[in-house]
Scaffold this motif. Sequence first.
Motif, PDB file in Angstrom:
ATOM      1  N   THR A  93       0.472  13.270  -5.761  1.00 16.42           N
ATOM      2  CA  THR A  93       1.798  12.671  -5.578  1.00 16.42           C
ATOM      3  C   THR A  93       2.069  12.512  -4.084  1.00 16.42           C
ATOM      4  O   THR A  93       1.763  13.419  -3.306  1.00 16.42           O
ATOM      5  CB  THR A  93       2.880  13.593  -6.197  1.00 16.42           C
ATOM      6  OG1 THR A  93       2.606  13.773  -7.591  1.00 16.42           O
ATOM      7  CG2 THR A  93       4.278  13.022  -6.039  1.00 16.42           C
ATOM      8  N   ASP A 137       7.471   6.354  -3.072  1.00 16.72           N
ATOM      9  CA  ASP A 137       6.069   6.710  -3.231  1.00 16.72           C
ATOM     10  C   ASP A 137       5.234   5.965  -2.183  1.00 16.72           C
ATOM     11  O   ASP A 137       5.783   5.307  -1.282  1.00 16.72           O
ATOM     12  CB  ASP A 137       5.591   6.472  -4.671  1.00 16.72           C
ATOM     13  CG  ASP A 137       5.495   4.996  -5.040  1.00 16.72           C
ATOM     14  OD1 ASP A 137       5.617   4.131  -4.142  1.00 16.72           O
ATOM     15  OD2 ASP A 137       5.292   4.711  -6.232  1.00 16.72           O
ATOM     16  N   VAL A 143      11.286   6.823  -6.107  1.00 13.79           N
ATOM     17  CA  VAL A 143      10.975   7.960  -6.974  1.00 13.79           C
ATOM     18  C   VAL A 143      12.284   8.705  -7.196  1.00 13.79           C
ATOM     19  O   VAL A 143      13.011   8.952  -6.235  1.00 13.79           O
ATOM     20  CB  VAL A 143       9.977   8.917  -6.272  1.00 13.79           C
ATOM     21  CG1 VAL A 143       9.743  10.174  -7.098  1.00 13.79           C
ATOM     22  CG2 VAL A 143       8.671   8.217  -5.944  1.00 13.79           C
ATOM     23  N   ARG A 145      13.029  11.985  -9.534  1.00 11.99           N
ATOM     24  CA  ARG A 145      12.280  12.810 -10.461  1.00 11.99           C
ATOM     25  C   ARG A 145      12.685  14.270 -10.327  1.00 11.99           C
ATOM     26  O   ARG A 145      12.996  14.723  -9.214  1.00 11.99           O
ATOM     27  CB  ARG A 145      10.805  12.642 -10.081  1.00 11.99           C
ATOM     28  CG  ARG A 145       9.836  13.206 -11.038  1.00 11.99           C
ATOM     29  CD  ARG A 145       8.421  12.810 -10.605  1.00 11.99           C
ATOM     30  NE  ARG A 145       7.518  13.824 -11.100  1.00 11.99           N
ATOM     31  CZ  ARG A 145       6.262  13.950 -10.748  1.00 11.99           C
ATOM     32  NH1 ARG A 145       5.727  13.116  -9.882  1.00 11.99           N
ATOM     33  NH2 ARG A 145       5.523  14.899 -11.252  1.00 11.99           N
TER      34      ARG A 145
END
Length: 203
Positions: A93, A137, A143, A145
């Motif tokens: 990631t 990202d 992103v 999350r």
Amino acid sequence: MTDEDVLPIVQCGDPVLRRPAEPVDPADLRTAELQRLIAQMRATMEAAPGVGLAAPQVGVPLQLAVLQDGPERWGKVNADELAARERYELPFTVLVNPTVTPVDGNGLAGFYEGCLSVPGLAALVARHRAVRVEALDEHGEPVDRVFSGWPARIVQHEADHLGGRLYLDRAEARSLSTADNYVKFWAGHPPADAADALGFTLR
Ligand code: NI
């Protein structure tokens, strides 16, 4: 990946680790230079090996971090420890310009951690068990999350690097152990054992 992709890791005492990193211009994520930096950070994290690496740790003062965890990094950590730490596989990631906020109602978890920029030491740090991350990202896509358990710890550790903080700033000072003594005394034991024996309060 070639060996030359592996960069030296900056060690504590270098001011680059103590300055807030600059935001990445999202347009720069389309440049070969930034993509090469991300590849080099990934190679450096894998070679160490580590579960996270922030750009200041390779001497680049940008808000960029890479993360990855999985069985290849778990070594001798047993199943009980993995479960207690809520440590599960985290695919590779990239977080760019992350904002990290605690998710209410999940409390704190206290476990030993270490840092590639502070070699040979480990200390117990209380971290939020769940955090929301808003970031970009590696392609500049948004992103949003929630990370929980050990991945949440990794995210908080790396976000701290981007703010010029080291885990030692948040650690229980009396928990400080050499990496060897961590293995000798505390690996495989509940953190409460270390709290009792070393004289600190587990949060
Ligand atoms: Ni670190």
